[in-house]
Design a protein around this motif. Structure first.
Motif, PDB file in Angstrom:
ATOM      1  N   ALA A   1      -2.779  -4.864   3.546  1.00  0.00           N
ATOM      2  CA  ALA A   1      -3.626  -3.711   3.252  1.00  0.00           C
ATOM      3  C   ALA A   1      -3.633  -3.417   1.753  1.00  0.00           C
ATOM      4  N   GLY A   2      -2.455  -3.545   1.139  1.00  0.00           N
ATOM      5  CA  GLY A   2      -2.406  -3.356  -0.308  1.00  0.00           C
ATOM      6  C   GLY A   2      -3.216  -4.392  -1.052  1.00  0.00           C
TER       7      GLY A   2
ATOM      8  N   ARG B   1      -6.856  -3.559  -0.717  1.00  0.00           N
ATOM      9  CA  ARG B   1      -7.236  -2.458  -1.603  1.00  0.00           C
ATOM     10  C   ARG B   1      -7.444  -2.954  -3.038  1.00  0.00           C
ATOM     11  N   ARG B   2      -6.513  -3.794  -3.496  1.00  0.00           N
ATOM     12  CA  ARG B   2      -6.643  -4.294  -4.865  1.00  0.00           C
ATOM     13  C   ARG B   2      -7.885  -5.162  -5.031  1.00  0.00           C
TER      14      ARG B   2
ATOM     15  N   ALA C   1     -10.614  -4.887  -3.272  1.00  0.00           N
ATOM     16  CA  ALA C   1     -11.776  -4.000  -3.251  1.00  0.00           C
ATOM     17  C   ALA C   1     -11.950  -3.304  -4.595  1.00  0.00           C
ATOM     18  N   GLU C   2     -10.837  -2.921  -5.222  1.00  0.00           N
ATOM     19  CA  GLU C   2     -10.919  -2.262  -6.521  1.00  0.00           C
ATOM     20  C   GLU C   2     -11.493  -3.183  -7.602  1.00  0.00           C
TER      21      GLU C   2
ATOM     22  N   ALA D   1     -11.637  -8.883   0.411  1.00  0.00           N
ATOM     23  CA  ALA D   1     -11.018  -7.657   0.937  1.00  0.00           C
ATOM     24  C   ALA D   1     -11.311  -7.496   2.420  1.00  0.00           C
TER      25      ALA D   1
ATOM     26  N   ILE E   1      -8.722  -7.377   5.612  1.00  0.00           N
ATOM     27  CA  ILE E   1      -8.761  -6.289   6.596  1.00  0.00           C
ATOM     28  C   ILE E   1      -8.896  -6.840   8.005  1.00  0.00           C
TER      29      ILE E   1
END
Length: 394
Positions: A223-224, A227-228, A230-231, A238, A242
């Motif tokens: 998940a981390g 997130r990275r 996606a950022e 991403a 998921i």
């Protein structure tokens, strides 16, 4: 005549319940059951009633009948106290009163009053005291001799009543021993059930720790990473992470259900594949065996648990950059270059892992130092004794 009391008490032995609830005596039962079985066999005091009818008249007969009833009441009151060995002072007063009532009844029922001795012997055995058998021997002798030496009591020794006293006492002694064995058996069953429940709770706790600890760590890492990604605008990767998180969560739910029902499906092949993904997602370089063909198939589940716990601890605690897993026929070693870990008395995961390894007859060695953490599990081959040591020579 002499055999009837023996049959009475013997019948009572067969009817008396021997459930675990009688640890302090059957007298914890409530209502009529508390007195029914011992009171039922008092019907054989009818011998004393018959003696009163033959040897006493008028007011003397009434007094004789009252004494029979009083003896029955005292006997019923004393028996639970002797059985449970409680209220001992009151019991001994009632016990002495039984002797007094027997002596008093002898004036009205003559030799037939000695049937009271059979019930006195039951009370004597119930006390489980060292002097029980000497007292019983004395009562048996008195029951035999008195009818032969006291005028008007028959003029001959009553061997039948003496034998009844001895046989009833032996029967009750055996009965109490059976009750003691039942009590010990009930206690042993209770302890086995407690230990089984404790072992099952430990197994479930250990399996859930291994399953959830590993899976939740993987989910957190992925998940981390998602997130990275996606950022940084890499939506496609991403989404892929998921999806893997979703799939892992579904698989973890199935693993938890399997662990609770004692059917956890853990294999070395599957855990190595998962470890590769977890370490990749955590940014840790891994050297994993390309195949498990070299490993003994019977150790697949055990080595799978080892890999799962080791990788979980590495991702959580080690801050390692590199992990190497080496595999032998019955040896598995995991080495990382992180900050090390503490094994002795430490985490419950490593304690549970050690229990698994030792249950399989193996050893677990863990070394933590400046160069990282090394975990080595080795399971020696089982030694099977030959069926026949002799060799036929032709």
């Amino acid at each position: 005549m002499a055999k009837e009391p023996a049959a009475a008490i013997g019948g009572g032995v067969r009817e008396w319940p021997a459930e675990p609830q009688v640890i302090d005596g059957m007298w914890r039962l409530g209502g009529w059951r508390r007195f029914f079985f011992p009171a039922f066999w008092l019907v054989y005091l009818g011998q004393a009633v018959d003696g009163v009818a033959k040897h006493a008249h008028g007011g003397a007969a009434v007094a004789g009948y009252v004494l029979v009833g009083a003896f029955a009441v005292v006997y019923l009151a004393a028996l639970p106290m002797g059985w449970s060995r409680k209220n001992t002072v009151v019991f001994w007063w009632l016990y002495a009163l039984c002797f007094a009532l027997t002596g008093a009844e002898a004036f009205f029922a003559h030799g037939d009053a000695l049937v009271f001795f059979v019930y006195v012997c039951v009370l004597t055995v119930a006390t489980q005291r060292w002097f029980a058998f000497p007292v019983i021997g004395m009562l048996a002798v008195v029951a035999v001799v008195l009818p032969g030496v006291i005028p008007g009591w028959g003029g001959k020794f009553n061997w039948g009543l003496g034998l009844s006293v001895v046989l009833v006492s032996l029967a009750m002694f055996g009965f109490f021993r059976i009750i003691q064995a039942n009590i010990a058996l009930a206690a042993a069953r209770s302890e086995v059930a407690r230990l089984a429940a404790e072992n099952e709770r430990s197994r479930i706790a250990r399996d859930l720790h291994d399953l959830l600890g590993h899976s939740l760590t993987t989910i957190t890492v992925k998940a981390g990473l998602a997130r990275r990604l996606a950022e940084h605008g890499d939506a496609e990767r991403a989404f892929a992470e998921i999806r893997e998180v979703e799939e892992l969560a579904r698989r973890t739910l199935g693993d938890v259900r399997a662990a609770v029902s004692s059917h956890a499906d853990v294999t070395l092949t599957g855990e190595l594949a998962t470890a590769r993904e977890v370490l990749r997602a955590a940014g840790i370089i891994s050297e994993l065996p390309p195949t498990v063909a070299e490993s003994d198939p019977e150790l697949s589940e055990l080595f799978g648990w080892v890999v799962r716990e080791a990788v979980t601890n590495i991702v959580r605690h080690s801050r390692a950059n590199h992990v190497r897993i080496t595999l032998g026929r019955r040896v598995l070693e995991v080495h990382d270059d992180g900050r090390g870990a503490v094994l002795g008395g430490g985490g419950s995961g490593l304690r549970g892992l050690r229990e698994r390894v030792e249950a399989a007859g193996g050893t677990l060695a863990a070394v933590s130092g400046l160069t990282g953490f090394r975990l080595r599990v080795e399971v020696p081959p089982r030694v099977v004794a030959p069926a026949n040591d002799t060799v036929a020579v032709r």
